[in-house]
Design an enzyme around this catalytic site. Sequence first.
Site, PDB file in Angstrom:
ATOM      1  N   GLY A 131      41.202  36.921  47.573  1.00  0.00           N
ATOM      2  CA  GLY A 131      42.480  37.588  47.804  1.00  0.00           C
ATOM      3  C   GLY A 131      43.627  36.669  47.415  1.00  0.00           C
ATOM      4  O   GLY A 131      43.966  35.748  48.161  1.00  0.00           O
ATOM      5  N   GLN A 191      35.062  41.580  45.545  1.00  0.00           N
ATOM      6  CA  GLN A 191      34.447  40.504  46.318  1.00  0.00           C
ATOM      7  C   GLN A 191      33.028  40.818  46.750  1.00  0.00           C
ATOM      8  O   GLN A 191      32.301  39.911  47.183  1.00  0.00           O
ATOM      9  CB  GLN A 191      35.301  40.182  47.545  1.00  0.00           C
ATOM     10  CG  GLN A 191      35.312  41.253  48.633  1.00  0.00           C
ATOM     11  CD  GLN A 191      36.099  40.803  49.851  1.00  0.00           C
ATOM     12  OE1 GLN A 191      37.300  40.977  49.915  1.00  0.00           O
ATOM     13  NE2 GLN A 191      35.407  40.208  50.827  1.00  0.00           N
ATOM     14  N   HIS A 233      39.522  43.174  53.342  1.00  0.00           N
ATOM     15  CA  HIS A 233      39.416  43.415  54.788  1.00  0.00           C
ATOM     16  C   HIS A 233      38.590  44.664  55.115  1.00  0.00           C
ATOM     17  O   HIS A 233      38.553  45.092  56.272  1.00  0.00           O
ATOM     18  CB  HIS A 233      40.786  43.510  55.459  1.00  0.00           C
ATOM     19  CG  HIS A 233      41.670  42.339  55.201  1.00  0.00           C
ATOM     20  ND1 HIS A 233      41.245  41.047  55.324  1.00  0.00           N
ATOM     21  CD2 HIS A 233      42.970  42.271  54.791  1.00  0.00           C
ATOM     22  CE1 HIS A 233      42.233  40.220  55.027  1.00  0.00           C
ATOM     23  NE2 HIS A 233      43.281  40.940  54.688  1.00  0.00           N
TER      24      HIS A 233
END
Length: 280
Positions: free
Chosen positions: A108, A152, A177
Amino acid sequence: MQWTMISLIGRMGSPHENARRASQRPGTGKPTRLSRSVVQKGLAGSEGPEAGAFASDTGKGEPMSGELHRYFLNNGERRLHKWVHYFDIYERYFDQFRGRAPTILEIGIFGGGSLAMWRDYFGADATILGLDIKPETEKVAGAANRVYIGSQDDPALLDRVLAENPSIDIVIDDGSHVMRHMIATFEHLYPRISPNGVYLVEDTHTCYMSKFDGGLRREGSWMEFVKDRLDDLHATYTNGELKVSAFTRSTKSISIYDSIAVFEKAPQGKRQAFITEAMS
């Protein structure tokens, strides 16, 4: 110049609580930009109990410098978005790697400000890696840092990162997240980072938000995954109900803070207990 955080709220609380309130827009609980007028002296270098709202210790009995917090407050370049209470947590776990040319992977990139902060904190000899799904983040990452573009939770991308950087010391997950992404990334990377590495996941308050597939005690949330890892950490005491795993053998500690989870790795030996007492 020395700095100290002055609470803007009348009711007194803990330093971290006051700092978080001071960094929120009234009535929203959302972070706002910090003005230097909020801050005067004392993050580091003062003496006595008032010596800085965030100066605790590094875990080695040494006071934390508050260097990252000062960097944040003085940042006038790339965008840097952090909860105020994160900085002393960073220093507690990352201080040990300074001067050792560590490899850091941050998932991120956002505005690129944190990559610049890590470069300043760890120095020119550190290897700073960023991973982000947005190609435009390459433009803000900084020439000295390397960027990987993709999701990710893409195992092929993570394998490439590991192949090109076989000794990652610190992972900071500040990515999507989304619960399944956080879990997939951890399961892929954690066994493969340095034997004495640190894996830090931030903004874990999202574990309680439905838009990230979270929820209180919701199956499949990152926080429920962490609770299971606490059991794994204690597998040796379960009389065989849990197998002693590679995770058990390689994990020194799990630390939970408001919105942050930290895993410290270290090879673990056989658990032993002795008795000391007065001579009979």
